[in-house]
Every structure is written in C-alpha cells, then in structure tokens.
Design a protein around this motif. Sequence first.
Motif, PDB file in Angstrom:
ATOM      1  N   UNK A   1      45.904  14.335  31.745  1.00 23.42           N
ATOM      2  CA  UNK A   1      44.740  15.146  32.098  1.00 23.42           C
ATOM      3  C   UNK A   1      43.445  14.376  31.893  1.00 23.42           C
ATOM      4  N   UNK A   2      42.382  14.895  32.524  1.00 19.21           N
ATOM      5  CA  UNK A   2      41.014  14.439  32.290  1.00 19.21           C
ATOM      6  C   UNK A   2      40.318  15.431  31.378  1.00 19.21           C
ATOM      7  N   UNK A   3      39.701  14.928  30.320  1.00 16.69           N
ATOM      8  CA  UNK A   3      38.946  15.768  29.387  1.00 16.69           C
ATOM      9  C   UNK A   3      37.469  15.511  29.626  1.00 16.69           C
ATOM     10  N   UNK A   4      36.781  16.497  30.181  1.00 19.34           N
ATOM     11  CA  UNK A   4      35.389  16.351  30.587  1.00 19.34           C
ATOM     12  C   UNK A   4      34.512  17.168  29.644  1.00 19.34           C
ATOM     13  N   UNK A   5      33.621  16.488  28.943  1.00 21.00           N
ATOM     14  CA  UNK A   5      32.680  17.159  28.043  1.00 21.00           C
ATOM     15  C   UNK A   5      31.391  17.448  28.799  1.00 21.00           C
ATOM     16  N   UNK A   6      30.939  18.697  28.720  1.00 17.98           N
ATOM     17  CA  UNK A   6      29.778  19.158  29.479  1.00 17.98           C
ATOM     18  C   UNK A   6      28.783  19.808  28.528  1.00 17.98           C
ATOM     19  N   UNK A   7      27.493  19.503  28.731  1.00 17.60           N
ATOM     20  CA  UNK A   7      26.440  20.200  27.997  1.00 17.60           C
ATOM     21  C   UNK A   7      25.882  21.298  28.890  1.00 17.60           C
TER      22      UNK A   7
ATOM     23  N   UNK B   1      44.681  20.887  39.960  1.00 18.65           N
ATOM     24  CA  UNK B   1      45.470  22.093  40.178  1.00 18.65           C
ATOM     25  C   UNK B   1      44.983  23.260  39.345  1.00 18.65           C
ATOM     26  N   UNK B   2      44.338  22.983  38.231  1.00 17.99           N
ATOM     27  CA  UNK B   2      43.832  24.043  37.363  1.00 17.99           C
ATOM     28  C   UNK B   2      42.737  23.474  36.479  1.00 17.99           C
ATOM     29  N   UNK B   3      42.086  24.358  35.763  1.00 16.07           N
ATOM     30  CA  UNK B   3      41.027  23.960  34.830  1.00 16.07           C
ATOM     31  C   UNK B   3      41.065  24.901  33.640  1.00 16.07           C
ATOM     32  N   UNK B   4      40.912  24.335  32.460  1.00 17.31           N
ATOM     33  CA  UNK B   4      40.856  25.138  31.244  1.00 17.31           C
ATOM     34  C   UNK B   4      39.565  24.848  30.497  1.00 17.31           C
ATOM     35  N   UNK B   5      39.008  25.874  29.896  1.00 13.46           N
ATOM     36  CA  UNK B   5      37.711  25.770  29.237  1.00 13.46           C
ATOM     37  C   UNK B   5      37.884  26.032  27.756  1.00 13.46           C
ATOM     38  N   UNK B   6      37.430  25.106  26.929  1.00 13.62           N
ATOM     39  CA  UNK B   6      37.415  25.287  25.486  1.00 13.62           C
ATOM     40  C   UNK B   6      36.043  24.895  24.953  1.00 13.62           C
ATOM     41  N   UNK B   7      35.716  25.396  23.785  1.00 17.94           N
ATOM     42  CA  UNK B   7      34.421  25.114  23.163  1.00 17.94           C
ATOM     43  C   UNK B   7      34.548  23.861  22.303  1.00 17.94           C
ATOM     44  N   UNK B   8      33.756  22.840  22.614  1.00 23.24           N
ATOM     45  CA  UNK B   8      33.744  21.618  21.813  1.00 23.24           C
ATOM     46  C   UNK B   8      32.869  21.796  20.576  1.00 23.24           C
ATOM     47  N   UNK B   9      31.661  22.241  20.791  1.00 24.74           N
ATOM     48  CA  UNK B   9      30.732  22.602  19.728  1.00 24.74           C
ATOM     49  C   UNK B   9      29.606  23.390  20.367  1.00 24.74           C
ATOM     50  N   UNK B  10      28.612  23.775  19.585  1.00 24.86           N
ATOM     51  CA  UNK B  10      27.552  24.624  20.098  1.00 24.86           C
ATOM     52  C   UNK B  10      26.866  23.968  21.298  1.00 24.86           C
TER      53      UNK B  10
ATOM     54  N   UNK C   1      46.659  32.800  15.956  1.00 24.59           N
ATOM     55  CA  UNK C   1      45.680  33.580  15.202  1.00 24.59           C
ATOM     56  C   UNK C   1      44.467  32.743  14.842  1.00 24.59           C
ATOM     57  N   UNK C   2      44.666  31.447  14.639  1.00 24.69           N
ATOM     58  CA  UNK C   2      43.595  30.578  14.169  1.00 24.69           C
ATOM     59  C   UNK C   2      42.730  30.015  15.290  1.00 24.69           C
ATOM     60  N   UNK C   3      43.098  30.231  16.564  1.00 21.63           N
ATOM     61  CA  UNK C   3      42.335  29.655  17.667  1.00 21.63           C
ATOM     62  C   UNK C   3      42.397  30.570  18.877  1.00 21.63           C
ATOM     63  N   UNK C   4      41.251  30.798  19.554  1.00 22.76           N
ATOM     64  CA  UNK C   4      41.255  31.636  20.755  1.00 22.76           C
ATOM     65  C   UNK C   4      41.678  30.890  22.009  1.00 22.76           C
ATOM     66  N   UNK C   5      41.825  29.574  21.934  1.00 18.95           N
ATOM     67  CA  UNK C   5      42.130  28.780  23.121  1.00 18.95           C
ATOM     68  C   UNK C   5      43.634  28.735  23.349  1.00 18.95           C
ATOM     69  N   UNK C   6      44.102  29.091  24.551  1.00 17.72           N
ATOM     70  CA  UNK C   6      45.537  29.044  24.842  1.00 17.72           C
ATOM     71  C   UNK C   6      46.037  27.614  24.966  1.00 17.72           C
TER      72      UNK C   6
END
Length: 480
Positions: A152-158, A182-191, A443-448
């Motif tokens: 995968x490609x991990x793209x950090x966005x501000x 084929x798909x995209x997933x969104x997770x929080x890196x930091x604020x 339980x410890x993370x909201x990201x699937x």
Amino acid sequence: MFKKLPGDEAQHLVTTTPDTAVVFRPAVLHTPAIITVLIFTWRLLAGLIRLIWRHPIAATVIAVPAVLCWWASWRVALAAVTVPGSVLIACGLFHRALFLHWVGWRLLAFWRRIWVYRRHWHPVMTVSGLARHVHGRDYLPHLAHVTCTSWADLVTVRMLTGQCVKDWADRVDHLAHGFGATSCRVTVARAGRLLLIFPRRDPLAVPLPAVPILDEVSVGPVEIGRCEDGTPWRLKVHGTHVLVAGATGAGKGSIIWSTIRGLLPAVRAGLVQVWALDPKRMELSFGRSLFGDRYAATPEQCAELLEAAVAVMQERADRFAGLQRTHTPTTEDPFVLVVVDEVAFLTAYQSDKGLKLRISAALATLTTQGRAVGVGVLAALQDPRKDVLSIRNLFPDKIALRLDESEQVDMVLGDGARDRGALADHISPIPAQGAGVAYVRLETSPDPIRVRAAYVCDVDIRDMVAVFTAATPSLPGEGA
C-alpha cells in the motif's frame, strides 16, 4: 470631464446616450522589475531548500557526482557512481528485503508522490469537494508525505483549518478512484493530520493454512491469522469479549477454531476451559471431545450451561472482592471462554420465550461482569441487527466478516466504520478469495484493521482432537 470611480460603483453607472457602452478600466500598478526578480529568486531558493529537506538521499545521489566531476574529474565521478551502484545491485540480488527497505520502497514512494499524487492532487481535491475557493483564491489540503510498503501507499495529509475526519471519510470513494486505487482508508495520524491508506495489491487474496500449534502455554493474545500489513493477527480473548458477524460461508468457523487451536496448550495445562454452545450441532460438534461435558446443543442445555458460567463468575466475584481487580489464570481459577456459535438462534429465533429470556439474561450478565473475573464470551452470528442481538454493544472487540448490506458494517463495528474503509460488504463471496477475510475494530482503537483468519479444515480439527485427547485423558475440571 471624466471621474474616477471605485470598481464596485461601475455597475451602477447609467448612460443617457443610446448604444454607448460604459467602459471601466481599472488602474494598473506597474511592479518594478527588480522586485519581480527578487520574488522569483526567493521562490526558487525556497523550493530548492524544501526539495533537499524532503528528499536528502535523492539530492545527495545527484549532487555528489556533480561536485566530484567539477572538483576532480569525470573518472572520479564515474567511480563514485559505479561502486555504490554495484553494491546496490548485489544487495538487490542476494538480500532483496534489505534492498527494498532501504532503497526500493523509497524510490517507489518518490516516484508515486510525483507521478500519481502530486500530479492529480489539485483536480482530485477540487472535484471531491475537499478544496475551497475563497475570495478568488484556492485553498488545498497539503500533501505532506508519501511512504510505500509492500502492499500500500501511506499518504500523510495536512487538513485545511476547519476540516474534520468525517469530511474525508465521506469521500473515500472519490479519493480511491481519483488516485487509481481499489479503496481508501482514513486514520488520524495526529491533530490536523490524516493518514490515507491506498492499497496497491491484496496481500490477503490467498487462503492461509492453519496456524501451527505451539508448545508455549499462553492465554493470549492467540495468533489466528494474518493482518493486511503482513504481521500476525493475534486475537485477545482473555480480559475482553469478542463478537463475530458474517454471512453464511464468510468464515466464522475459521475464527472460532483458530482461537480454540491457539488456546489448546493452555487447555492441556489447565489454565483455560472452553465451554461450547452449538445450537446448529454442526460446527463445534467436530471437537466435542475437547470440551468434555461443557458442550451444549439444545436450547435447554445452552441455557443451563450459560447459567452455570454465570454461577462460576459470581462465585469468583465473591472471592475476589476487595482482594484483586484483575484475573490471573491458574489451575484453580482457569480462564473460561464461552464460545457461542449462531447466538441469534438463542436470543431471537428461539420459540420458547422462557428460554430466550434466560439465555439473554445470562449473556448480558457475562458480558457486563465476566471479564474482570476471567470469564470471556466469543459469540458468532449472521444477522447483526439490534432486535436480533440487543447486547452487541457489550462486546468491546468486534469482527465483521463478509456482510450482505453496507448498513450492517456500522451495526457491527460502530458508527463511521465503513466510512473509514471497513468495506465488509465488498468482501468477495468466493470462498477461496473472501472466506476468513474480515475487518476488526478493537476497544483500544476506532480504526478498522483488515485481516484474514487461517482456515482450519476438518482434518485439522480431527487431528487436534486425536492428539490432545490422547495426551490429556481427562480435561481439567471435567465432571464438575
């Protein structure tokens, strides 16, 4: 004769002369050439510094031969290029993993940042509605960093100021198709920063064989498969409750049997007891010898076994009160895992209302009070609706296998899970491609997290029963 008017007043001018247009010419401010040169020079220097800062290795590879050629000779520069190049080629041939880690994935990330993401960034952000046009100026989210892995490609966005995660989660389909994924997933890196995951291939497309049974005695987390990033998928069962939801043939049995398989050394050591409820009489009956007399098939037996587990839980709670807050498995107080296959039959489709109430009450008691004293529940079902299982929110960890409808994803994994990329309704119904593939929300993370459970076939189950019943003639606590 002529009067200068502000630009906003031109629209209010009225002429009394027919066929005469009012011409408005704004004032022109001439910028001195020296200022223009200074601005362009500053932009060039700033861009060069930013390029060197972001890509120091690439800049060094280009700069060192050029400096050597100017300072010494072209022969020295050629040697400086040839020797490291030969070393890299040898490393790529004989130690591919090391070469990819230090060189291959970095070069791929550099290329995909320029050719895929930077080239399409403006149109994709504009069309998807993530860019803003205010007072004649375009505001774009900032493409901060691109990292490539094997899959995968991990793209950090501000993000833009004022944007939130939901703004991006609602547009994952736009982002995926815009950048050719084929798909995209969104997770929080930091604020203020997000991590967008764009898969290039599917590392879970091939079924996994059953995980070997280890000699190490452990109550968990137990390895039951593989995560999408290549790391082992270890499922925590001690100290939590797990809900598994999936359509027929999605692979619920793979998760159940892989979990039991991982706990078998602890079962032999007397640190774990597996209590099995099998209303279908098909799945868990293969390993009935592993459960001893803690196996139930009929609704009446299931109700009695659940109430027995509640009694064990309450007796422990009375003994532990004021002495300890967490459970440590011992042979006197082993960890009890209650495995319920097709829990919906017991809680919703059971015709006897009295048994239905007893079973629902016992499950609710176990899931609210059991994990502190070492009693866990692993429940599997096909229909995740609230009227089928009203206590689904009492399971901290949830697993969504292939589901029939997109709405069911959020029913199992929680609100917003599908928007973040948990496309459980898109998992292939072909067994070889999609059986055992799931999304996990802990339980410890909201990201699937996308995972695949190892396939435990009938032969593996019979071998498990034969080996462990031969080595353990009497299971700990059997007959109690």
